[in-house]
Design a protein around this motif. Structure first.
Motif, PDB file in Angstrom:
ATOM      1  N   HIS A  12       0.835  -1.199   0.000  1.00  0.00           N
ATOM      2  CA  HIS A  12       0.000   0.000   0.000  1.00  0.00           C
ATOM      3  C   HIS A  12       0.876   1.258   0.000  1.00  0.00           C
ATOM      4  O   HIS A  12       0.605   2.205  -0.747  1.00  0.00           O
ATOM      5  N   SER A  78      -6.078   7.014  -1.693  1.00  0.00           N
ATOM      6  CA  SER A  78      -5.093   6.022  -1.274  1.00  0.00           C
ATOM      7  C   SER A  78      -4.500   6.378   0.084  1.00  0.00           C
ATOM      8  O   SER A  78      -4.318   5.500   0.939  1.00  0.00           O
ATOM      9  N   ALA A  81      -7.158   5.752   2.706  1.00  0.00           N
ATOM     10  CA  ALA A  81      -7.274   4.313   2.970  1.00  0.00           C
ATOM     11  C   ALA A  81      -6.126   3.818   3.840  1.00  0.00           C
ATOM     12  O   ALA A  81      -6.325   2.979   4.724  1.00  0.00           O
ATOM     13  N   MET A 105     -10.188   2.030  -0.854  1.00  0.00           N
ATOM     14  CA  MET A 105      -9.151   1.638  -1.812  1.00  0.00           C
ATOM     15  C   MET A 105      -9.756   1.284  -3.167  1.00  0.00           C
ATOM     16  O   MET A 105      -9.139   1.550  -4.207  1.00  0.00           O
ATOM     17  N   SER A 149      -3.844  -1.348  -6.513  1.00  0.00           N
ATOM     18  CA  SER A 149      -4.948  -0.828  -5.700  1.00  0.00           C
ATOM     19  C   SER A 149      -6.149  -1.772  -5.744  1.00  0.00           C
ATOM     20  O   SER A 149      -6.856  -1.920  -4.743  1.00  0.00           O
ATOM     21  N   GLY A 153      -7.404  -3.503  -2.386  1.00  0.00           N
ATOM     22  CA  GLY A 153      -8.806  -3.277  -2.004  1.00  0.00           C
ATOM     23  C   GLY A 153      -9.547  -4.574  -1.739  1.00  0.00           C
ATOM     24  O   GLY A 153     -10.274  -4.699  -0.752  1.00  0.00           O
TER      25      GLY A 153
END
Length: 162
Positions: A12, A78, A81, A105, A149, A153
């Motif tokens: 991430h 992002s 998140a 995300m 992503s 997610g």
């Protein structure tokens, strides 16, 4: 479980960094000019020997603004998140899932998809004063962030805190 959480966290953070680089750097399209020098264009500037503001015609200006907006939104979502993951990691009860983090995300994923798709449709091969143009590393980084992503997610949605 701790290794999985750490791995997702590292991917991430890498995605956030790559999104910053792909949005800020001006190497979405690269081409060689008629004078033998390489030039590149991004979302903001056109660089040959010096960088200057990217000039687009009025027909493509709205598309460029949309790409800029969606790429900035993807960075914002992002980062949000990432912060939500850290908050939920310490406040979420055992056995609960990271639904909010995963949903945010996936919104980031959708913003990247829209932004890069608009750029692909409108600006591929359109570089002023350049011949033999091709996509640069920022464009490729944006598509890599798109994949990361989505995977992150989905992993957040199915991941339980144990």
């Amino acid at each position: 479980m701790l290794v999985l959480l750490a791995g997702i966290f590292v991917v991430h953070i890498a995605t956030v960094i790559m999104l910053f680089v792909s949005t800020i750097a001006n190497v979405w399209m690269v081409g060689s000019s008629n004078f033998g020098t390489a030039s590149s264009s991004g979302l903001w500037l056109l660089c040959n020997k010096t960088c200057e503001r990217l000039q687009v015609n009025s027909h493509d200006e709205a598309s460029l603004k949309a790409v800029q907006a969606f790429m900035i939104l993807s960075i914002i979502f992002s980062v949000i998140a990432l912060v939500m993951f850290i908050v939920q990691l310490f406040t979420l009860e055992k056995g609960k899932r990271f639904y909010i983090t995963g949903a945010i995300m996936l919104v980031c994923w959708m913003c990247i998809l829209i932004g890069v798709s608009i750029y692909t449709a409108r600006f591929t091969g359109k570089m002023p004063y350049a011949t033999n143009s091709h996509h640069g590393y920022c464009f490729i980084l944006a598509w890599i962030c798109f994949c990361f992503s989505f995977i992150i997610g989905i992993l957040y949605l199915v991941l339980r805190k144990k």
